[in-house]
Every structure is written in structure tokens, then in C-alpha cells.
Design a protein around this motif. Structure first.
Motif, PDB file in Angstrom:
ATOM      1  N   GLU A  31       0.808  -1.222   0.000  1.00 22.34           N
ATOM      2  CA  GLU A  31       0.000   0.000   0.000  1.00 22.34           C
ATOM      3  C   GLU A  31       0.839   1.270   0.000  1.00 22.34           C
ATOM      4  OE1 GLU A  31      -0.179  -1.516   4.366  1.00 22.34           O
ATOM      5  OE2 GLU A  31       0.037  -2.353   2.324  1.00 22.34           O
ATOM      6  N   ILE A  32       2.130   1.148   0.340  1.00 16.09           N
ATOM      7  CA  ILE A  32       3.023   2.312   0.276  1.00 16.09           C
ATOM      8  C   ILE A  32       3.481   2.463  -1.169  1.00 16.09           C
ATOM      9  CG2 ILE A  32       5.163   3.352   1.085  1.00 16.09           C
ATOM     10  CD1 ILE A  32       2.907   3.129   3.182  1.00 16.09           C
ATOM     11  N   ARG A  33       2.937   3.458  -1.831  1.00 18.73           N
ATOM     12  CA  ARG A  33       3.188   3.644  -3.262  1.00 18.73           C
ATOM     13  C   ARG A  33       4.049   4.861  -3.586  1.00 18.73           C
ATOM     14  NH1 ARG A  33      -2.963   3.721  -3.595  1.00 18.73           N
ATOM     15  NH2 ARG A  33      -2.555   3.787  -1.347  1.00 18.73           N
ATOM     16  N   ILE A  34       4.209   5.754  -2.620  1.00 17.62           N
ATOM     17  CA  ILE A  34       5.008   6.960  -2.839  1.00 17.62           C
ATOM     18  C   ILE A  34       5.876   7.189  -1.610  1.00 17.62           C
ATOM     19  CG2 ILE A  34       4.960   9.457  -3.225  1.00 17.62           C
ATOM     20  CD1 ILE A  34       2.199   9.129  -4.484  1.00 17.62           C
ATOM     21  N   VAL A  35       7.148   7.533  -1.839  1.00 17.32           N
ATOM     22  CA  VAL A  35       8.035   8.009  -0.775  1.00 17.32           C
ATOM     23  C   VAL A  35       8.404   9.449  -1.107  1.00 17.32           C
ATOM     24  CG1 VAL A  35      10.302   7.781   0.309  1.00 17.32           C
ATOM     25  CG2 VAL A  35       8.926   5.740  -0.165  1.00 17.32           C
ATOM     26  N   THR A  36       7.999  10.372  -0.255  1.00 19.86           N
ATOM     27  CA  THR A  36       8.336  11.777  -0.438  1.00 19.86           C
ATOM     28  C   THR A  36       9.493  12.135   0.489  1.00 19.86           C
ATOM     29  OG1 THR A  36       6.616  12.388   1.152  1.00 19.86           O
ATOM     30  CG2 THR A  36       6.022  12.446  -1.173  1.00 19.86           C
TER      31      THR A  36
ATOM     32  N   ALA B 292      10.807  -8.596  -1.885  1.00 19.80           N
ATOM     33  CA  ALA B 292       9.504  -8.985  -1.346  1.00 19.80           C
ATOM     34  C   ALA B 292       8.450  -9.147  -2.426  1.00 19.80           C
ATOM     35  CB  ALA B 292       9.039  -7.935  -0.335  1.00 19.80           C
ATOM     36  N   GLY B 293       8.827  -8.928  -3.674  1.00 20.48           N
ATOM     37  CA  GLY B 293       7.905  -9.112  -4.787  1.00 20.48           C
ATOM     38  C   GLY B 293       6.979  -7.937  -5.027  1.00 20.48           C
ATOM     39  N   GLN B 294       7.332  -6.759  -4.508  1.00 23.77           N
ATOM     40  CA  GLN B 294       6.496  -5.582  -4.683  1.00 23.77           C
ATOM     41  C   GLN B 294       7.076  -4.653  -5.745  1.00 23.77           C
ATOM     42  OE1 GLN B 294       3.666  -5.477  -3.279  1.00 23.77           O
ATOM     43  NE2 GLN B 294       3.988  -7.159  -1.839  1.00 23.77           N
ATOM     44  N   ALA B 295       6.197  -4.061  -6.523  1.00 23.03           N
ATOM     45  CA  ALA B 295       6.650  -3.060  -7.502  1.00 23.03           C
ATOM     46  C   ALA B 295       7.244  -1.875  -6.765  1.00 23.03           C
ATOM     47  CB  ALA B 295       5.471  -2.617  -8.362  1.00 23.03           C
ATOM     48  N   PRO B 296       8.227  -1.197  -7.347  1.00 19.84           N
ATOM     49  CA  PRO B 296       8.900  -0.100  -6.641  1.00 19.84           C
ATOM     50  C   PRO B 296       7.985   1.095  -6.416  1.00 19.84           C
ATOM     51  CG  PRO B 296       9.663  -0.235  -8.914  1.00 19.84           C
ATOM     52  CD  PRO B 296       8.822  -1.454  -8.673  1.00 19.84           C
ATOM     53  N   PHE B 297       8.154   1.724  -5.260  1.00 20.86           N
ATOM     54  CA  PHE B 297       7.432   2.961  -4.988  1.00 20.86           C
ATOM     55  C   PHE B 297       8.002   4.097  -5.823  1.00 20.86           C
ATOM     56  CE2 PHE B 297      10.397   2.190  -1.329  1.00 20.86           C
ATOM     57  CZ  PHE B 297      11.380   3.126  -1.669  1.00 20.86           C
ATOM     58  N   THR B 298       7.241   5.160  -5.983  1.00 17.16           N
ATOM     59  CA  THR B 298       7.711   6.377  -6.633  1.00 17.16           C
ATOM     60  C   THR B 298       8.449   7.231  -5.618  1.00 17.16           C
ATOM     61  OG1 THR B 298       5.910   6.381  -8.234  1.00 17.16           O
ATOM     62  CG2 THR B 298       6.977   8.495  -7.803  1.00 17.16           C
ATOM     63  N   VAL B 299       9.588   7.786  -6.018  1.00 19.74           N
ATOM     64  CA  VAL B 299      10.381   8.673  -5.163  1.00 19.74           C
ATOM     65  C   VAL B 299      10.070  10.107  -5.567  1.00 19.74           C
ATOM     66  CG1 VAL B 299      12.694   9.354  -4.433  1.00 19.74           C
ATOM     67  CG2 VAL B 299      12.191   6.934  -4.916  1.00 19.74           C
ATOM     68  N   LEU B 300       9.450  10.850  -4.665  1.00 22.33           N
ATOM     69  CA  LEU B 300       9.027  12.221  -4.954  1.00 22.33           C
ATOM     70  C   LEU B 300       9.820  13.184  -4.072  1.00 22.33           C
ATOM     71  CD1 LEU B 300       6.984  13.885  -6.649  1.00 22.33           C
ATOM     72  CD2 LEU B 300       5.465  13.817  -4.653  1.00 22.33           C
ATOM     73  N   VAL B 301      10.809  13.831  -4.665  1.00 22.51           N
ATOM     74  CA  VAL B 301      11.659  14.779  -3.938  1.00 22.51           C
ATOM     75  C   VAL B 301      10.941  16.121  -3.848  1.00 22.51           C
ATOM     76  CG1 VAL B 301      13.905  15.917  -3.885  1.00 22.51           C
ATOM     77  CG2 VAL B 301      13.705  13.585  -4.795  1.00 22.51           C
ATOM     78  N   CYS B 302      10.793  16.636  -2.635  1.00 22.68           N
ATOM     79  CA  CYS B 302      10.100  17.907  -2.418  1.00 22.68           C
ATOM     80  C   CYS B 302      11.035  18.979  -1.880  1.00 22.68           C
ATOM     81  CB  CYS B 302       8.918  17.705  -1.476  1.00 22.68           C
ATOM     82  SG  CYS B 302       7.675  16.555  -2.104  1.00 22.68           S
ATOM     83  N   ASP B 303      12.333  18.800  -2.078  1.00 23.88           N
ATOM     84  CA  ASP B 303      13.304  19.813  -1.690  1.00 23.88           C
ATOM     85  C   ASP B 303      13.495  20.835  -2.795  1.00 23.88           C
ATOM     86  OD1 ASP B 303      14.540  19.383   0.988  1.00 23.88           O
ATOM     87  OD2 ASP B 303      14.845  17.357   0.183  1.00 23.88           O
ATOM     88  N   ASN B 304      13.915  22.012  -2.391  1.00 22.23           N
ATOM     89  CA  ASN B 304      14.121  23.122  -3.307  1.00 22.23           C
ATOM     90  C   ASN B 304      15.471  22.952  -4.009  1.00 22.23           C
ATOM     91  OD1 ASN B 304      13.572  25.634  -4.521  1.00 22.23           O
ATOM     92  ND2 ASN B 304      14.831  26.662  -2.997  1.00 22.23           N
ATOM     93  N   LEU B 305      15.476  22.058  -4.971  1.00 21.54           N
ATOM     94  CA  LEU B 305      16.693  21.658  -5.676  1.00 21.54           C
ATOM     95  C   LEU B 305      16.382  21.605  -7.159  1.00 21.54           C
ATOM     96  CD1 LEU B 305      19.605  20.375  -5.552  1.00 21.54           C
ATOM     97  CD2 LEU B 305      18.451  18.171  -5.259  1.00 21.54           C
ATOM     98  N   ALA B 306      17.200  22.265  -7.964  1.00 19.83           N
ATOM     99  CA  ALA B 306      16.955  22.303  -9.407  1.00 19.83           C
ATOM    100  C   ALA B 306      16.918  20.897  -9.989  1.00 19.83           C
ATOM    101  CB  ALA B 306      18.041  23.128 -10.101  1.00 19.83           C
TER     102      ALA B 306
ATOM    103  N   PHE C  85      11.088   8.971 -10.581  1.00 16.62           N
ATOM    104  CA  PHE C  85      11.568  10.083  -9.760  1.00 16.62           C
ATOM    105  C   PHE C  85      11.028  11.381 -10.359  1.00 16.62           C
ATOM    106  CE2 PHE C  85      14.653   6.770  -8.910  1.00 16.62           C
ATOM    107  CZ  PHE C  85      15.152   6.996  -7.641  1.00 16.62           C
ATOM    108  N   PRO C  86       9.749  11.696 -10.194  1.00 18.50           N
ATOM    109  CA  PRO C  86       9.220  12.923 -10.801  1.00 18.50           C
ATOM    110  C   PRO C  86       9.899  14.168 -10.234  1.00 18.50           C
ATOM    111  CG  PRO C  86       7.462  11.499  -9.973  1.00 18.50           C
ATOM    112  CD  PRO C  86       8.737  10.965  -9.437  1.00 18.50           C
ATOM    113  N   CYS C  87      10.049  15.177 -11.079  1.00 22.25           N
ATOM    114  CA  CYS C  87      10.547  16.471 -10.616  1.00 22.25           C
ATOM    115  C   CYS C  87       9.399  17.281 -10.015  1.00 22.25           C
ATOM    116  CB  CYS C  87      11.159  17.261 -11.772  1.00 22.25           C
ATOM    117  SG  CYS C  87      12.740  16.606 -12.357  1.00 22.25           S
ATOM    118  N   THR C  88       9.725  18.137  -9.074  1.00 23.99           N
ATOM    119  CA  THR C  88       8.724  18.986  -8.450  1.00 23.99           C
ATOM    120  C   THR C  88       9.263  20.404  -8.285  1.00 23.99           C
ATOM    121  OG1 THR C  88       9.445  18.601  -6.168  1.00 23.99           O
ATOM    122  CG2 THR C  88       7.877  17.036  -7.097  1.00 23.99           C
ATOM    123  N   MET C  89       8.354  21.349  -8.197  1.00 23.79           N
ATOM    124  CA  MET C  89       8.677  22.708  -7.765  1.00 23.79           C
ATOM    125  C   MET C  89       7.815  23.022  -6.556  1.00 23.79           C
ATOM    126  SD  MET C  89       7.681  26.077  -7.519  1.00 23.79           S
ATOM    127  CE  MET C  89       6.674  26.817  -8.779  1.00 23.79           C
ATOM    128  N   VAL C  90       8.445  23.441  -5.471  1.00 24.80           N
ATOM    129  CA  VAL C  90       7.734  23.702  -4.223  1.00 24.80           C
ATOM    130  C   VAL C  90       7.916  25.168  -3.840  1.00 24.80           C
ATOM    131  CG1 VAL C  90       7.971  21.337  -3.418  1.00 24.80           C
ATOM    132  CG2 VAL C  90       9.743  22.999  -2.850  1.00 24.80           C
TER     133      VAL C  90
END
Length: 503
Positions: free
Chosen positions: A130-135, A186-200, A231-236
Motif C-alpha cells: 500500500e506504500i506507493r510513494i516516498v516523499t 519482497a515481490g512488490q513493484a517499486p514505490f515512486t520517489v518524490l523529492v520535495c526539496d528546493n533543488l533544481a 523520480f518525478p521532478c517537483t517545484m515547491v
């Protein structure tokens, strides 16, 4: 009413049982928190994430979602866990607009853990389907990046230690790699890594760092992460100063109970997210986030116009003894310098930003900076300048020179940062330099003394900060040394007056 926050008094604490009794003016979760299951793990439970991404997710839960609760993970210190866990994960968001305060209790955090004490339990959590995103919000330096290349710093002590003992990681790249390895096992699909730091280009940079670390550990594991992990990019964007004791007292008085760690912020918020989530995501766009194919235009606008001007204000202000951004904006000269930074340097380097008038954006920034309700300390903004100056200002200077223009204000900012490294302001008060390279930088400043050229030339030799292009540019070098000499000899006021008079 004043709540007594002394250590020998134990007043009533914020928590699920206290929600119904809060004053009517305080917003609070209207959903059944007991029915919410976790879908996100957030690493690095500081003030910014609790004022930004967690608020968006709380909005989604308010709209009816039940499977996107957040488990917060503190990497080292248990302080945030010890503050929030007795409160059932609840905390207060205090939004300030000059003299107007709005209080809201955020309920998205279901639990808080500490890797230093619960590493195996955290890894078990990260393997749950059930853990699908790591921010993440761990600051720029938390990703162990090489300042010169932008890739993994393979000489970083935590990276070296993790490669020697990869199943007990200390670094963020090592931690993410081990979590993804265990999840695959463990046979689980990888979670998405969502970086929310102010980094280009934050998603790209962290993806490269994690992939490189994994490849150094196990080439096949590195290939798996490269090919299968998003690893989606973000702007915060939301100005969020550190919480002060006066803020805790204000919240306690308003709630009638104690919140051990509220968050203070401004009303404005913006979040732009690259829409790439293989295992799904909350409907953040329903609550104001912008889901985009390309985050870069928004990111450049924010990094340069907001953060670049913040850095300029911070270094000049710290030297002059000005403590907060709102105070700096009441100065007779500093707002004029920032206006020139935007108009003459930074706006010219930006690509078109969808749906945005960039000039109007900078005028809105000026109003945000003048918000007296948000006491954003200039010394706090000055932290980690060696990491922040390149994406905020130095890359823009390179682009200006390559297009045949000379940067006007950026050399002044660089000179102010160099003068800042002395660790003493014009009032004779000392302050601490907080930077990954603090020992090296302060040693250089001490050795150079009052010799502006010696100080500048020694700092220009640090390739991981300045690269090769700017130090080789005679105009840039001369402008920085000129401003630095003036700051050392005449101080901030006379330097700014001369700069503005010669516009």
C-alpha cells in the motif's frame, strides 16, 4: 488566556480527543482519521513539508480519499517523533498574513518513526504494497551530491560507509537503494520517489545519485532502479520559517491546549509536479497542485526569482545586522536592489512559464516578502550558501554572459556571500556559518583577512561552487572584487548607495 508552557506544568495536549473541543475558528479534519490507511512515507519531517505537501494531502483526505495517509520518518533525531506521536500525528498550521492569523489542524500524518531507532521497522513499512510513494525533504545536502558535477559525491563519508555496509545505510541514497532492494525481494513493484526539496531538477538529480550508488553496490540493482523507479521532478513554494517559542505560545493560547511543534507559514502556496506515478497518486490537482509534463520553467522562475532574491537579501542583511526578511524590505535601499536583480538579471534568463506573468510574479514576491506576520530570519536563509548559490544565481550569470549581457546584481550578491563568511556583522556581533563546507570557507576567510582580492580569488578556486566559466570571466571577477572591497571598507549602506547611484 495564557497557557503555561513551563517544564513543571503539564497542560492538555493536542490529539484526537481534543479536536471536538477546539475553538470554532480553528479548522480541523472533518474526515474519520481512523478510516485512513497509509499510502505515503515521508522522509525528513521538518517544517516545510508539514506546511506544504502534507497540507495538499490533507486537503485530498478532506475531499474523501481514504488511502493516502502519511507515515513520517525522521532520519536521526527523535525530537519530531516525540513532539507529534503523543498528539496522534496532529499539528497546527498557523498561516500569517501581516496581522491576520488563521489556524488549522492537519491530520494527514498517521504515525511518526525514527530510523536511528526503528530502521528494520521502517524498511518493513516500505515493503508494504500500500506504500506507493516516498516523499522527501532532507535539504540539498541530504542527497550527498557533488557540487561540481551534480552527481553522487562518491567521497562523501556517509556514502563510503554505506557502500562498505549497505544493509545498514546512513545516507539518503543508501537508504533508498536498500529500501528498493528489499521491496523488490519482497515481490512488490517499486514505490515512486518524490523529492520535495528546493533543488533544481530535483527528481533527475536524485535519480542519478541513487542509481549511481546502487550501481556501485550492485550493477544489476542499479540497472533495475534506473529502468523501473519513477523520480518525478517537483517545484515547491511556500515561505516557512523555523518555529519559535513565541509561535508555540500563540498557538497554545489560540487553541486552549498545547501543540508541541506547530508550523508557521504564509497564505501563499504553489506545487508543480511532473505527473509520473506508476502506482497511482492522490488527486493533488483537485486541491490546487499543478500536474505538469515539464516542471523546469516553473522551477527556474521560483529558484531564481524567489530563492535568488532571498539569498541576496539574506547576505546583505546579515552583514548589516538586519534579522528578518520583512525588516529588510523596510530598508530604503534593499528593495531597490532586489527590483534590479529581477528586472536586469533574472527575468531575462527565464523561459516562458505556462499561465504565468513573470513580472507580475515578482511583484507578488515583493508583497510576500513584506509580510510582517512571517518572521523569516535572514541568518536561516543564509545557510548552505555553497549549495544554494549555483542554482539560484551563478547559473543565471553564466547564461547572461553567454547571451552577451553582463549580470548587474549577481556579482554584488556573490561579494556579500564572501563578506558574510567572516562570521561577524557590522555591529560587531558574531554568527555561525552553517554550510557543508563551513570549515574550509571560514578558514579561507580568516586567512584572507581584509584583503578582498585574496579572499575572492581563493573562493573562486573552489570548483564545486563556481565551476570553470565564471572564475575565468575577467568582468565577473573584477565586479565581485570591487563590491567585496567596498563591503569590507565602507559597509553595506555605502556600497548599496554607490551601486544604486551608478545604475
Amino acid at each position: 488566556m495564557t497557557i503555561d508552557l513551563r517544564n513543571d506544568v503539564v497542560p492538555k495536549r493536542l490529539g484526537n480527543a481534543a479536536l471536538a473541543g477546539l475553538p470554532d475558528a480553528v479548522e480541523r479534519p472533518t474526515y474519520d482519521r481512523g478510516a485512513v490507511s497509509p499510502g505515503i512515507v515521508h522522509i525528513g519531517l521538518g517544517a516545510f513539508c508539514r506546511a506544504h505537501a502534507m497540507v495538499y494531502t490533507d486537503d485530498v483526505l478532506q475531499a474523501g480519499a481514504t488511502d493516502w495517509g502519511i507515515i513520517g520518518v525522521c532520519l536521526m533525531s527523535p525530537a519530531m517523533r516525540d513532539a507529534l506521536k503523543p498528539q496522534d500525528g496532529l499539528y497546527t498550521l498557523l498561516s500569517r498574513d501581516n496581522d491576520t492569523d488563521v489556524l488549522r489542524v492537519i491530520g494527514a500524518v498517521l504515525d511518526v518513526m525514527v530510523t536511528a531507532e526503528q530502521k528494520s521497522e521502517v524498511f518493513e513499512l516500505l515493503c508494504r504494497p500500500e506504500i506507493r510513494i516516498v516523499t522527501l525533504t532532507v535539504t540539498e545536502k541530504g542527497y550527498c551530491l557533488d557540487g561540481a558535477t551534480g552527481g553522487l559525491d562518491e567521497t562523501h563519508p556517509a556514502v563510503v560507509a554505506d557502500l562498505a555496509n549497505p544493509t545498514d545505510p546512513r545516507s539518503v541514497p543508501g537508504f533508498l537503494t536498500e529500501a528498493l532492494r528489499l521491496r523488490r525481494a519482497a515481490g512488490q513493484a517499486p514505490f515512486t520517489v518524490l523529492v520535495c526539496d528546493n533543488l533544481a531538477q530535483n527528481g533527475i538529480k536524485v535519480r542519478n545519485a541513487v542509481t549511481r550508488f546502487a550501481s556501485l553496490r550492485d550493477e544489476e540493482l542499479g540497472q533495475f532502479i534506473s529502468q523501473n523507479v519513477a523520480f518525478p521532478c517537483t517545484m515547491v513554494d511556500r515561505i516557512t520559517p523555523a518555529t519559535q517559542d513565541a509561535d508555540r505560545q500563540k498557538v497554545a493560547n489560540s487553541l486552549g491546549i498545547v501543540d508541541a511543534w506547530p508550523v508557521v507559514t504564509e497564505p501563499f502556496r504553489q506545487w508543480v509536479v511532473e505527473d509520473h506515478f506508476p502506482l497511482g497518486r492522490p488527486d493533488w490537482e483537485r486541491v490546487g497542485a499543478i500536474m505538469a509534463e515539464d516542471v523546469l520553467p516553473y522551477e527556474l522562475m521560483k529558484l531564481r526569482c524567489l530563492n535568488g532574491s532571498h539569498s541576496t537579501l539574506a547576505y546583505l542583511s546579515v552583514i548589516a545586522g538586519i534579522e528578518a526578511i520583512a525588516d529588510a524590505m523596510m530598508d530604503e535601499d534593499l528593495p531597490k536592489v532586489i527590483r534590479r536583480l529581477w528586472d536586469e538579471d533574472l527575468i531575462r534568463t527565464l523561459p516562458p512559464v505556462p499561465g504565468t506573468d513573470v513580472v507580475a510574479y515578482t511583484h507578488d514576491l515583493e508583497a510576500r516578502f513584506r509580510n510582517t506576520g512571517v518572521r523569516h530570519l535572514t541568518l536561516q536563509i543564509s545557510w548552505d550558501g555553497s549549495q544554494k548559490l549555483p542554482p539560484r544565481l551563478l547559473e543565471a550569470a553564466v547564461e547572461l554572459y553567454s547571451s552577451g549581457r553582463d549580470p548587474k546584481v549577481i556579482p554584488l550578491t556573490v561579494a556579500a556571500w564572501m563578506r558574510f563568511l567572516s562570521g561577524r556583522n557590522e555591529l560587531g556581533l558574531d554568527y555561525v556559518i552553517t554550510d557543508p563546507h563551513a570549515a574550509r570557507l571560514t578558514s579561507i576567510a580568516k586567512d584572507a583577512g581584509a584583503d578582498a582580492a585574496k579572499l575572492a580569488n581563493a573562493l573562486f578556486d573552489i570548483r564545486e561552487i563556481f565551476g570553470d566559466v565564471l572564475p575565468a570571466n575577467a568582468h565577473f571577477r573584477a565586479e565581485v572584487i570591487k563590491h567585496l572591497s567596498s563591503l569590507m571598507s565602507h559597509g553595506v549602506r555605502k556600497t548599496l548607495r554607490a551601486f544604486l547611484d551608478n545604475a
